[in-house]
Scaffold this motif. Structure first.
Motif, mmCIF file in Angstrom:
data_model
loop_
_atom_site.group_PDB
_atom_site.id
_atom_site.type_symbol
_atom_site.label_atom_id
_atom_site.label_comp_id
_atom_site.label_asym_id
_atom_site.label_seq_id
_atom_site.Cartn_x
_atom_site.Cartn_y
_atom_site.Cartn_z
ATOM 1 N N PHE A 1 7.690 1.955 6.884
ATOM 2 C CA PHE A 1 7.964 3.382 6.696
ATOM 3 C C PHE A 1 6.676 4.182 6.512
ATOM 4 O O PHE A 1 6.574 5.323 6.963
ATOM 5 N N GLN A 2 5.713 3.594 5.853
ATOM 6 C CA GLN A 2 4.449 4.305 5.657
ATOM 7 C C GLN A 2 3.743 4.523 6.993
ATOM 8 O O GLN A 2 3.219 5.607 7.269
ATOM 9 N N PHE A 3 3.741 3.512 7.841
ATOM 10 C CA PHE A 3 3.120 3.658 9.160
ATOM 11 C C PHE A 3 3.865 4.700 9.996
ATOM 12 O O PHE A 3 3.254 5.521 10.684
ATOM 13 N N PHE A 4 5.204 4.710 9.902
ATOM 14 C CA PHE A 4 5.985 5.663 10.698
ATOM 15 C C PHE A 4 5.733 7.097 10.240
ATOM 16 O O PHE A 4 5.526 7.989 11.061
ATOM 17 N N CYS A 5 5.743 7.333 8.920
ATOM 18 C CA CYS A 5 5.589 8.699 8.415
ATOM 19 C C CYS A 5 4.192 9.255 8.697
ATOM 20 O O CYS A 5 4.028 10.470 8.875
ATOM 21 N N ILE A 6 3.176 8.391 8.727
ATOM 22 C CA ILE A 6 1.822 8.869 8.977
ATOM 23 C C ILE A 6 1.596 9.166 10.451
ATOM 24 O O ILE A 6 0.948 10.158 10.817
ATOM 25 N N ASN A 7 2.180 8.376 11.350
ATOM 26 C CA ASN A 7 1.852 8.471 12.770
ATOM 27 C C ASN A 7 2.910 9.182 13.612
ATOM 28 O O ASN A 7 2.664 9.450 14.789
ATOM 29 N N THR A 8 4.094 9.481 13.069
ATOM 30 C CA THR A 8 5.134 10.108 13.886
ATOM 31 C C THR A 8 4.812 11.580 14.148
ATOM 32 O O THR A 8 4.070 12.224 13.404
ATOM 33 N N THR A 9 5.412 12.091 15.243
ATOM 34 C CA THR A 9 5.242 13.507 15.593
ATOM 35 C C THR A 9 6.384 14.366 15.063
ATOM 36 O O THR A 9 6.429 15.554 15.339
ATOM 37 N N ILE A 10 7.304 13.767 14.311
ATOM 38 C CA ILE A 10 8.395 14.524 13.712
ATOM 39 C C ILE A 10 7.850 15.293 12.522
ATOM 40 O O ILE A 10 7.221 14.718 11.628
ATOM 41 N N HIS A 11 8.141 16.602 12.510
ATOM 42 C CA HIS A 11 7.603 17.439 11.446
ATOM 43 C C HIS A 11 8.223 17.083 10.102
ATOM 44 O O HIS A 11 9.419 16.830 10.009
ATOM 45 N N GLY A 12 7.376 17.085 9.061
ATOM 46 C CA GLY A 12 7.853 16.862 7.705
ATOM 47 C C GLY A 12 7.817 15.434 7.252
ATOM 48 O O GLY A 12 7.885 15.163 6.058
ATOM 49 N N ALA A 13 7.723 14.488 8.194
ATOM 50 C CA ALA A 13 7.736 13.079 7.800
ATOM 51 C C ALA A 13 6.478 12.690 7.035
ATOM 52 O O ALA A 13 6.515 11.883 6.102
ATOM 53 N N ILE A 14 5.318 13.263 7.428
ATOM 54 C CA ILE A 14 4.070 12.877 6.767
ATOM 55 C C ILE A 14 4.038 13.347 5.316
ATOM 56 O O ILE A 14 3.299 12.799 4.480
ATOM 57 N N ARG A 15 4.840 14.333 4.983
ATOM 58 C CA ARG A 15 4.890 14.804 3.598
ATOM 59 C C ARG A 15 5.407 13.723 2.653
ATOM 60 O O ARG A 15 5.087 13.725 1.464
ATOM 61 N N LEU A 16 6.200 12.830 3.161
ATOM 62 C CA LEU A 16 6.719 11.761 2.326
ATOM 63 C C LEU A 16 5.615 10.819 1.866
ATOM 64 O O LEU A 16 5.714 10.195 0.799
ATOM 65 N N VAL A 17 4.518 10.721 2.648
ATOM 66 C CA VAL A 17 3.402 9.839 2.305
ATOM 67 C C VAL A 17 2.339 10.601 1.528
ATOM 68 O O VAL A 17 1.792 10.118 0.522
ATOM 69 N N CYS A 18 2.035 11.809 1.975
ATOM 70 C CA CYS A 18 0.973 12.584 1.333
ATOM 71 C C CYS A 18 1.321 12.953 -0.102
ATOM 72 O O CYS A 18 0.425 13.164 -0.930
ATOM 73 N N SER A 19 2.614 13.090 -0.383
ATOM 74 C CA SER A 19 3.015 13.496 -1.726
ATOM 75 C C SER A 19 3.509 12.329 -2.566
ATOM 76 O O SER A 19 4.271 12.518 -3.508
ATOM 77 N N LYS A 20 3.061 11.097 -2.258
ATOM 78 C CA LYS A 20 3.568 9.930 -2.986
ATOM 79 C C LYS A 20 3.057 9.866 -4.418
ATOM 80 O O LYS A 20 3.642 9.181 -5.258
ATOM 81 N N LYS A 21 1.925 10.561 -4.705
ATOM 82 C CA LYS A 21 1.424 10.587 -6.084
ATOM 83 C C LYS A 21 2.205 11.569 -6.951
ATOM 84 O O LYS A 21 2.086 11.544 -8.166
ATOM 85 N N ASN A 22 2.961 12.482 -6.311
ATOM 86 C CA ASN A 22 3.789 13.438 -7.037
ATOM 87 C C ASN A 22 5.251 13.106 -6.738
ATOM 88 O O ASN A 22 5.762 13.395 -5.652
ATOM 89 N N LYS A 23 5.907 12.468 -7.697
ATOM 90 C CA LYS A 23 7.260 11.987 -7.465
ATOM 91 C C LYS A 23 8.247 13.133 -7.225
ATOM 92 O O LYS A 23 9.206 13.001 -6.476
ATOM 93 N N MET A 24 8.002 14.279 -7.849
ATOM 94 C CA MET A 24 8.903 15.417 -7.659
ATOM 95 C C MET A 24 8.841 15.911 -6.221
ATOM 96 O O MET A 24 9.875 16.185 -5.598
ATOM 97 N N LYS A 25 7.613 16.021 -5.688
ATOM 98 C CA LYS A 25 7.483 16.444 -4.294
ATOM 99 C C LYS A 25 8.054 15.402 -3.343
ATOM 100 O O LYS A 25 8.670 15.733 -2.330
ATOM 101 N N THR A 26 7.820 14.166 -3.665
ATOM 102 C CA THR A 26 8.372 13.106 -2.811
ATOM 103 C C THR A 26 9.895 13.174 -2.768
ATOM 104 O O THR A 26 10.514 13.063 -1.701
ATOM 105 N N ALA A 27 10.510 13.367 -3.922
ATOM 106 C CA ALA A 27 11.970 13.484 -3.965
ATOM 107 C C ALA A 27 12.444 14.721 -3.213
ATOM 108 O O ALA A 27 13.440 14.687 -2.481
ATOM 109 N N PHE A 28 11.711 15.853 -3.391
ATOM 110 C CA PHE A 28 12.097 17.086 -2.703
ATOM 111 C C PHE A 28 12.036 16.927 -1.192
ATOM 112 O O PHE A 28 12.975 17.278 -0.471
ATOM 113 N N TRP A 29 10.920 16.374 -0.695
ATOM 114 C CA TRP A 29 10.785 16.222 0.763
ATOM 115 C C TRP A 29 11.722 15.154 1.316
ATOM 116 O O TRP A 29 12.159 15.247 2.459
ATOM 117 N N SER A 30 12.039 14.164 0.496
ATOM 118 C CA SER A 30 12.997 13.156 0.959
ATOM 119 C C SER A 30 14.384 13.773 1.137
ATOM 120 O O SER A 30 15.050 13.569 2.152
#
Length: 630
Positions: free
Chosen positions: A46-75
């Motif tokens: 999942f980490q490889f997919f979210c970083i390299n995919t062209t689907i908008h918003g997926a990379i936010r799930l990886v970039c915000s992994k240090k902030n659990k609130m943002k991770t939950a929001f973007w998920s």
């Protein structure tokens, strides 16, 4: 020597690391030699997919992994967007599989083929083959009207002798008519009025007749609020039985074209016998169909009243049956070639002493078949046999369906419709209770209990003619004298009622333009893909390659699930202890010395240890030890 002995001694931890390095070295070489690298866990996938995919918003799930609130929001936002998009996909798929159509309206301009025109005298004819029976039926009707309404219907005196002669026959018409007499009945409970009942208010009674089954256990009450309708229906019932008793009654041809059609002209050319065909209708009399010959059809060069069909017809009744037809004039119907003329459905009456001008406009309808509608191309896929010698139409199918049910249920065929193979027309001299069966079946037919209206489908291609009529007095008051004089000289027409004796009919195209109503698919595969792409771009702003990336993710999930399941299964097999063998060595003491080693590496470590010499063999023996040590 002592130094050499110390150098040969190796600590236990070093030995273990050396064994690990020797084991991992070939594994690294195998990894470098491999062509496919795969993920070791779901997290890595999942980490490889979210970083390299062209689907908008997926990379936010990886970039915000240090902030659990943002991770939950973007998920939540990511999966909510996916749900809304696939909800829209469901709507699009539902619309696609409903097979909607677009209605296309086209106006065409061309020379038009003139339709077929059927004209009937509107009065049944007294054929010579059935004249005696009809005279007897008229006498019975005369007595019936006298009993019910005190009306003395005038009849020729010669008919009375005919009636007295035929009454002696055991199978005379009177015998069968007495089984179905016309009676006055109460409105509420249909109780028959006794013969000697006192006169009552006529509004409290109905006129009708009773039809019973062959064993008289069940009866059908056919009642009418109008006495005129009751008399016509009762008379028509017995008239049909008379016609059915005559072999090939429908083939009887006693028509007199020139005595009915005084003038016929199309495009300023006179009609002849090659331009019409004749048939007899039980209720509408002699009928003539113009332009029904497919080998030489008329075509209209120009629109207008002078470029169509013009007819002068006789409407005066002579030797007809007044109890069947209560109107004067003629009946005309416009229909397509190779289609039967159902005068009850599409015909209309022409008034005597009136010039009727009928303008036509052609209209074609082309429907999509298959999944888009239940229309039929030629009726071959309809579960009803076509009894008519014409192409398939919905009315042809419905009448054929009723006739086939009539033969199956009642054992005989109704006289108004074509005769199926191997059947015969209903006649109460052979089929005593066919009238009871017919009226019961007719009630089921109208309620669609027989299913004829569901079985018979509309044709995919059909042609209709939209008609509009105008009326004027013909001939006019100032011209009627010379018109009737010329007709009497040319057609030997004996004028008894000038105003009700003739009528004129003009049938023509209003314009060259004709309308075509066509259908086309409203939602094709291309339209579906376009709409799906629009929804995908709206919610994720991506392309077809993004869809392929998502498909790749699903395949990787399936593959890694199988791989992890296979590894777990293998590890469970290795952890299960094998049974003891008689030649096996007991290495329990050594295993206790190295508790940190895992089970898969146990065999390698044991192989290294077993090759070492005993520890005591390295110590010097005897007195020389002290000297060496010193």
């Amino acid at each position: 020597q002592g130094g050499s002995v110390k150098a040969g001694k190796m600590p236990e931890g070093e030995k273990t690391r050396q064994c690990k390095q020797e084991e991992e070295q070939p594994q690294k070489e195998e990894e470098r030699e491999g062509l496919i690298e795969f993920y070791s866990s779901y997290q890595e996938l999942f980490q490889f997919f979210c970083i390299n995919t062209t689907i908008h918003g997926a990379i936010r799930l990886v970039c915000s992994k240090k902030n659990k609130m943002k991770t939950a929001f973007w998920s939540v936002l990511f999966f909510l967007t996916f749900g809304l998009m696939y909800w829209q996909f469901g709507i699009l798929y539902r619309e696609y599989f409903s097979y909607p159509v677009n209605l296309n309206l086209n106006l065409n301009s061309d020379r038009l083929t003139f339709p077929a025109v059927t004209l009937c005298t509107l009065n049944p004819y007294r054929y010579s083959a059935i004249r005696k029976k009809l005279d007897e039926l008229d006498q019975i009707t005369h007595q019936t009207l006298l009993d019910l309404y005190d009306y003395n219907m005038s009849l020729p005196r010669s008919d009375w002798s005919t009636l007295s002669t035929q009454k002696r026959s055991s199978r005379s018409l009177l015998h069968h008519v007495q089984r179905h007499p016309l009676r006055r009945q109460k409105r509420d409970n249909l109780v028959n009025l006794p013969e000697n009942s006192p006169s009552v208010d006529k509004n409290d009674w109905k006129i009708g007749f009773v039809l019973c089954s062959e064993n008289n256990k069940d009866c059908f009450h056919q009642a009418y609020s109008s006495g005129v309708d009751a008399v016509r229906e009762w008379y028509s019932f017995h008239y049909i039985n008379i016609l059915a008793q005559v072999p090939d009654a429908k083939a009887l041809d006693e028509s007199d074209f020139e005595n009915f059609i005084y003038a016929c002209r199309f495009n300023d050319a006179t009609c002849d016998k090659a331009n019409y065909t004749h048939f007899h209708h039980p209720l509408y009399g002699n009928c003539y169909t113009f332009n029904d010959n497919s080998s030489s059809l008329w075509t209209s060069s120009m629109p207008g009243i002078n470029n169509g069909l013009s007819l002068v017809v006789r409407t005066e009744q002579n030797d007809f049956i007044p109890l069947l037809s209560t109107v004067t004039g003629a009946r005309v119907m416009v229909h397509d070639q190779n289609e039967p003329a159902f005068m009850d459905d599409g015909g209309f009456n022409v008034r005597p002493g009136i010039e009727t001008s009928i303008s036509m406009r052609k209209e074609m309808t082309v429907r999509l078949g298959g999944s888009y509608s239940d229309c039929t191309e030629d009726g071959s896929d309809v579960p009803v046999q076509n009894l008519y010698s014409s192409r398939y139409t919905e009315q042809v199918c419905i009448r054929s369906c009723f006739q086939l049910n009539m033969v199956e249920r009642c054992g005989c065929a109704y006289y108004f419709y074509p005769l199926p193979e191997g059947a015969e027309y209903c006649d109460y001299t052979k089929h005593v209770s066919w009238g009871y069966c017919y009226y019961k079946l007719l009630a089921e037919f109208k309620a669609d209990v027989l299913g004829c209206f569901h079985k018979c489908r509309k044709p995919c291609k059909m042609t209709e003619y939209q008609l509009s009529a105008g009326y004027s007095r013909w001939p006019s008051a100032v011209s009627e004298d010379w018109v009737f004089y010329v007709l009497s000289q040319q057609n030997k027409y004996n004028i008894t009622s000038k105003r009700n004796g003739v009528a004129k009919v003009n049938i023509f195209f209003k314009e060259w333009n004709y309308k075509t109503n066509g259908e086309s698919p409203a939602f094709t595969v291309v339209t579906l893909l376009s709409q799906l792409g629009n929804q995908w771009s709206l919610w994720f702003g991506s392309s077809v390659l993004s869809v392929i990336e998502l498909a790749e993710l699903i395949l990787d999930l399936i593959a890694i699930t199988f791989i992890l399941a296979f590894r777990w299964f293998r590890s469970r097999q290795k952890l299960s202890p094998p049974g003891p063998s008689p030649n096996s060595h007991d290495n329990t003491a050594f295993q206790d010395e190295t508790p940190g080693l895992s089970a898969p590496r146990r065999f390698t470590v044991e192989a290294v240890v077993t090759t070492l010499p005993p520890y005591n063999s390295l110590e010097p023996r005897g007195p020389s030890r002290d000297g060496e040590v010193g």
